[in-house]
Design a protein around this motif. Structure first.
Motif, PDB file in Angstrom:
ATOM      1  N   VAL A  28       0.002  16.150   3.701  1.00 23.89           N
ATOM      2  CA  VAL A  28       0.673  16.345   2.463  1.00 23.89           C
ATOM      3  C   VAL A  28      -0.605  16.948   1.349  1.00 23.89           C
ATOM      4  O   VAL A  28      -0.086  17.938   0.680  1.00 23.89           O
ATOM      5  CB  VAL A  28       1.109  14.978   1.516  1.00 23.89           C
ATOM      6  N   ASP A  29      -2.023  16.618   1.452  1.00 23.68           N
ATOM      7  CA  ASP A  29      -2.994  17.340   0.982  1.00 23.68           C
ATOM      8  C   ASP A  29      -3.001  18.933   1.404  1.00 23.68           C
ATOM      9  O   ASP A  29      -3.049  19.744   0.613  1.00 23.68           O
ATOM     10  CB  ASP A  29      -4.288  16.601   1.055  1.00 23.68           C
ATOM     11  N   LEU A  30      -2.883  18.981   2.439  1.00 26.73           N
ATOM     12  CA  LEU A  30      -2.960  20.453   3.019  1.00 26.73           C
ATOM     13  C   LEU A  30      -1.624  21.418   2.537  1.00 26.73           C
ATOM     14  O   LEU A  30      -1.991  22.315   2.154  1.00 26.73           O
ATOM     15  CB  LEU A  30      -2.820  20.298   4.635  1.00 26.73           C
ATOM     16  N   LEU A  31      -0.461  20.863   2.544  1.00 21.61           N
ATOM     17  CA  LEU A  31       0.709  21.498   1.993  1.00 21.61           C
ATOM     18  C   LEU A  31       0.556  21.317   0.658  1.00 21.61           C
ATOM     19  O   LEU A  31       1.055  22.428   0.200  1.00 21.61           O
ATOM     20  CB  LEU A  31       1.835  20.477   2.640  1.00 21.61           C
ATOM     21  N   THR A 189       5.055   9.811   3.052  1.00 16.92           N
ATOM     22  CA  THR A 189       3.893   9.813   2.095  1.00 16.92           C
ATOM     23  C   THR A 189       4.380  10.337   0.629  1.00 16.92           C
ATOM     24  O   THR A 189       4.182   9.898  -0.353  1.00 16.92           O
ATOM     25  CB  THR A 189       2.727  10.859   2.479  1.00 16.92           C
ATOM     26  N   ARG A 190       5.480  11.127   0.811  1.00 14.62           N
ATOM     27  CA  ARG A 190       6.295  11.699  -0.360  1.00 14.62           C
ATOM     28  C   ARG A 190       6.910  10.409  -1.015  1.00 14.62           C
ATOM     29  O   ARG A 190       6.868  10.585  -2.206  1.00 14.62           O
ATOM     30  CB  ARG A 190       7.081  12.827   0.087  1.00 14.62           C
ATOM     31  N   GLU A 228      -3.692   8.183  -0.334  1.00 14.57           N
ATOM     32  CA  GLU A 228      -4.714   7.446  -0.735  1.00 14.57           C
ATOM     33  C   GLU A 228      -4.499   6.727  -2.224  1.00 14.57           C
ATOM     34  O   GLU A 228      -4.210   5.718  -2.588  1.00 14.57           O
ATOM     35  CB  GLU A 228      -6.119   7.530  -0.308  1.00 14.57           C
ATOM     36  N   VAL A 229      -4.555   7.835  -3.161  1.00 14.55           N
ATOM     37  CA  VAL A 229      -4.527   7.500  -4.394  1.00 14.55           C
ATOM     38  C   VAL A 229      -3.117   6.966  -4.834  1.00 14.55           C
ATOM     39  O   VAL A 229      -2.919   5.933  -5.679  1.00 14.55           O
ATOM     40  CB  VAL A 229      -4.726   8.890  -5.534  1.00 14.55           C
ATOM     41  N   ALA A 230      -2.048   7.559  -4.386  1.00 15.80           N
ATOM     42  CA  ALA A 230      -0.636   7.155  -4.632  1.00 15.80           C
ATOM     43  C   ALA A 230      -0.341   5.601  -4.096  1.00 15.80           C
ATOM     44  O   ALA A 230      -0.062   4.825  -4.763  1.00 15.80           O
ATOM     45  CB  ALA A 230       0.381   7.978  -3.951  1.00 15.80           C
ATOM     46  N   GLN A 231      -0.843   5.205  -2.954  1.00 16.57           N
ATOM     47  CA  GLN A 231      -1.036   4.076  -2.378  1.00 16.57           C
ATOM     48  C   GLN A 231      -1.552   2.887  -3.022  1.00 16.57           C
ATOM     49  O   GLN A 231      -1.092   1.921  -3.250  1.00 16.57           O
ATOM     50  CB  GLN A 231      -1.632   4.097  -0.869  1.00 16.57           C
ATOM     51  N   ARG A 232      -2.742   3.214  -3.810  1.00 15.08           N
ATOM     52  CA  ARG A 232      -3.413   2.533  -4.673  1.00 15.08           C
ATOM     53  C   ARG A 232      -2.845   2.091  -5.764  1.00 15.08           C
ATOM     54  O   ARG A 232      -3.027   1.093  -6.503  1.00 15.08           O
ATOM     55  CB  ARG A 232      -4.943   2.926  -4.639  1.00 15.08           C
ATOM     56  N   LEU A 233      -2.392   3.269  -6.286  1.00 11.50           N
ATOM     57  CA  LEU A 233      -1.564   3.122  -7.726  1.00 11.50           C
ATOM     58  C   LEU A 233      -0.331   2.227  -7.416  1.00 11.50           C
ATOM     59  O   LEU A 233      -0.254   1.510  -8.421  1.00 11.50           O
ATOM     60  CB  LEU A 233      -1.010   4.324  -8.208  1.00 11.50           C
ATOM     61  N   VAL A 234       0.336   2.320  -6.442  1.00  8.82           N
ATOM     62  CA  VAL A 234       1.613   1.729  -6.290  1.00  8.82           C
ATOM     63  C   VAL A 234       1.267   0.214  -5.849  1.00  8.82           C
ATOM     64  O   VAL A 234       1.747  -0.636  -6.412  1.00  8.82           O
ATOM     65  CB  VAL A 234       2.402   2.132  -5.025  1.00  8.82           C
ATOM     66  N   GLY A 235       0.078   0.026  -5.176  1.00  8.51           N
ATOM     67  CA  GLY A 235      -0.390  -1.311  -4.972  1.00  8.51           C
ATOM     68  C   GLY A 235      -1.201  -2.125  -6.042  1.00  8.51           C
ATOM     69  O   GLY A 235      -1.456  -3.154  -5.832  1.00  8.51           O
TER      70      GLY A 235
END
Lengths: 240, 252
Positions: A28-31, A189-190, A228-235
Motif C-alpha cells: 500500500v505504501d508503494l502504491l 490494508t485498505r 502500521e499507523v492505521a492499525q495502531r490508530l484503530v487499536g
C-alpha cells in the motif's frame, strides 16, 4: 512543465519507488507513493490505483485524493470504464472528452457522468502487468479534454511497470500464492486505512479526506508504513 | 431482617474458580443451543439459580436459558406481566438488587410482587444485557433465601452479563442474516463508508473494531435499515454514539 525539470522529477520518482522496495515493504505504501509521483510528474489532476481481488474485481487501493465523489467515480470506472477495459485487454485505454457524444460504450455512462460532474475531461488507464499476469490498473484523470501526451503515457507505464515488477518480481513462477496473498493483504490494508480515517475524522473533527492527509503526513514524518499507523490508530494504541 | 448466608473460604474459592470457568465457557461459546448458558452463571455465585432473557424494543421477549424451573418461572412472570427487576435493569442500564423481595421489596411492581409471593424466591438480582446503546435483555439471579451480593460478585455478574450481551446480539444478527437477505449486497463504495463509520464509532466510544462493527450492524438491525444507510448518517454527523453515564446513547 519544462523538459529538464520534468526529467529530473521523473528520475526522483523512480528513485523514490526503488527506495520503497526494500525488504518487507508494504504494498500500500508503494502504491500510494506511485500515485503521488504520477500526480507530481505527469500532466494530470488525479490518480488512482486499483488492484484486482481473487475474483478479478478491481478495488481502489491508493488515490491522490480521498474525496468520496472522486473515489466513487474511480470505482465506477473500475466496473465499467476505460479502467475496467484496460484490465481486461492488458493495454492502455483512454477516454477523451467525457461529455462528447462519442462512440464510448453505453455501459460507461455512470462513470462518465460522475467524472464529468467533478470537472474531468479525459481519462487514461494504464495496465499493471508483467507478461500475461495482470494485477491492476493505474488510472489518470485530467481536467483537460485532451489525450495525455505520448511522453506522459510512456512515463506512466514505466512507473507502473516498476511497481508491478516490484510486487511480482521473480516470485510469480515460484510462489503464485505469495503474490496473491500480498495483493489480498494490500486490499485488506485498505479496510484498516478507511477505519483509521474514521477515527481521525472524529478525533480531529475533519472530513475523511482531510483525515487521510493527516494519516499520510504522520506516517511520512515518522517513517512508518500507512498500514502500521492505521492499525495502531484503530487499536487506540496511537493517538495523535 | 436480612439473613446473611455464611460461606466458608473453601466455598469462596470454589466460586472464584466457577466464575473463571463460566467466563471462559461463555466467551468460547459457539454452539447452536444457548439453553444451558445460565448454568455456569448460576454456579459462579452463592445463588439458587440464574436465567437469561431477551426483552425490550429490539429482541422479542423470551427466555434464552434458565438453570432450573424456578429461574424459568421468575423470567416467565416478568415477561408475561411486563414488569419486574429485569425490565427496570434494562430501562436504567444498571443492575437492580432485591436482597429480600418478599419482606422488604425496593421496587414497586403492582403485579409482579403479588405473583412472586407464591414462589420460593427470597432475593432477585437483575443485570442488563446491553451492547453500546442497544438494550437487549437481562440476566436474573435468584436465591431461595434473602441474600446480598458483594461488590466483587456484582462486578463479576456484570462482566458475565457483558459477555452474554455480545453473544445474544451476535446470535440475533446471525439469525437475521440467515432468515432474510434484508438488504441488497453492499457495493464497494458503501463498504468504504461503512469502514470509515466503524472508525468514527471506535473513536466515539473507545471500543474495539469488532464491537464497533457489531454496534453498527446492531443499530441497523434495530432500526431495520441497511448498514450503508447507518454509516452515511454517522459520517454526516446525523447519528453519533456517545457514552452517557454507564450506558451508551445515540445522539440524533
Amino acid at each position: 512543465m519544462r523538459g529538464e525539470l520534468r526529467e529530473a522529477r521523473l528520475v526522483e520518482g523512480f528513485a523514490t519507488l526503488a527506495d520503497t522496495l526494500v525488504e518487507g515493504y508494504d504494498v500500500v505504501d508503494l502504491l500510494q507513493n506511485l500515485v503521488e509521483i504520477c500526480q507530481d510528474v505527469l500532466s494530470v489532476e488525479a490518480v488512482g490505483l486499483l488492484l484486482a481481488d481473487e475474483g478479478g474485481e478491481l478495488d481502489l487501493v491508493a488515490s491522490t485524493s480521498e474525496d468520496p465523489r472522486l473515489v466513487n467515480a474511480m470505482q465506477l470506472d473500475a466496473e465499467a470504464g476505460p479502467c475496467r477495459l484496460s484490465f481486461e485487454t492488458g493495454e492502455q485505454e483512454a477516454l477523451v472528452g467525457l461529455s462528447a457524444l462519442d462512440d464510448a460504450p453505453a455501459g460507461w455512462f455512470a462513470f462518465r457522468r460522475a467524472a464529468e460532474q467533478l470537472g474531468y475531461g479525459s481519462v487514461a488507464a494504464v495496465p499493471m502487468r508483467l507478461r500475461e499476469k495482470r494485477i491492476g490498473v493505474l488510472s489518470l484523470y485530467r481536467f483537460e479534454a485532451e489525450a495525455l501526451s505520448a511522453a506522459d503515457l510512456r512515463a506512466a507505464q514505466a512507473l507502473a511497470d516498476v511497481a508491478t515488477i516490484g510486487i511480482l518480481h521473480e516470485r510469480v513462477a515460484r510462489e503464485p500464492d505469495a503474490v496473491r496473498n500480498q495483493l489480498q493483504r494490500a486490499l485488506n490494508t485498505r479496510v484498516v486505512i478507511e477505519q483509521a480515517k474514521g477515527v481521525l475524522a472524529h478525533t480531529h473533527g475533519v472530513s475523511t479526506e482531510r483525515a487521510f492527509e493527516l494519516l499520510r503526513g504522520y506516517a511520512r514524518s515518522n517513517r512508518l508504513g500507512l498500514h502500521e499507523v492505521a492499525q495502531r490508530l484503530v487499536g487506540r494504541t496511537l493517538i495523535f | 431482617m436480612l439473613s446473611v448466608l455464611s460461606v466458608d473460604l473453601g466455598t469462596v474459592f470454589c466460586m472464584a474458580d466457577a466464575y473463571t470457568d463460566a467466563l471462559r465457557e461463555l466467551r468460547e461459546f459457539s454452539g447452536d443451543d444457548p439453553s444451558r448458558l445460565a448454568e455456569p452463571i448460576a454456579r459462579s455465585f452463592p445463588v439458587s439459580g440464574a436465567s437469561i432473557c431477551t426483552l425490550g424494543e429490539i429482541l422479542s421477549a423470551e427466555t434464552v436459558s434458565a438453570s432450573d424451573p424456578v429461574a424459568a418461572r421468575l423470567d416467565e412472570l416478568q415477561l408475561d406481566l411486563g414488569e419486574g427487576p429485569c425490565w427496570d435493569a434494562l430501562r436504567s442500564i444498571s443492575p437492580v438488587f432485591e436482597p429480600d423481595i418478599q419482606h422488604s421489596p425496593r421496587g414497586a411492581w403492582p403485579m409482579f410482587l403479588p405473583a412472586v409471593a407464591h414462589e420460593a424466591i427470597g432475593a432477585v438480582f437483575a443485570f442488563p444485557l446491553v451492547v453500546g446503546h442497544l438494550r437487549l435483555g437481562a440476566v436474573d439471579l435468584y436465591c431461595i433465601e434473602p441474600m446480598t451480593l458483594s461488590p466483587l460478585q456484582i462486578r463479576q455478574a456484570s462482566t458475565l452479563a457483558a459477555v452474554v450481551s455480545r453473544l445474544v446480539l451476535r446470535r440475533a444478527l446471525e439469525a437475521a442474516r440467515d432468515d432474510e437477505p434484508m438488504h441488497p449486497p453492499v457495493d464497494r463504495f458503501s463498504r468504504r463508508a461503512i469502514h470509515q463509520a466503524t472508525g468514527m464509532v471506535i473513536a466515539q466510544l473507545g471500543v474495539s473494531v469488532d464491537d464497533a462493527e457489531m454496534l453498527l450492524r446492531g443499530h441497523a438491525y434495530a432500526e431495520n435499515r441497511s448498514m450503508a444507510e447507518v454509516a452515511a448518517d454517522i459520517l454526516d454527523g446525523r447519528l453519533r454514539f456517545s457514552i452517557e453515564a454507564e450506558g451508551i446513547e445515540d445522539v440524533q
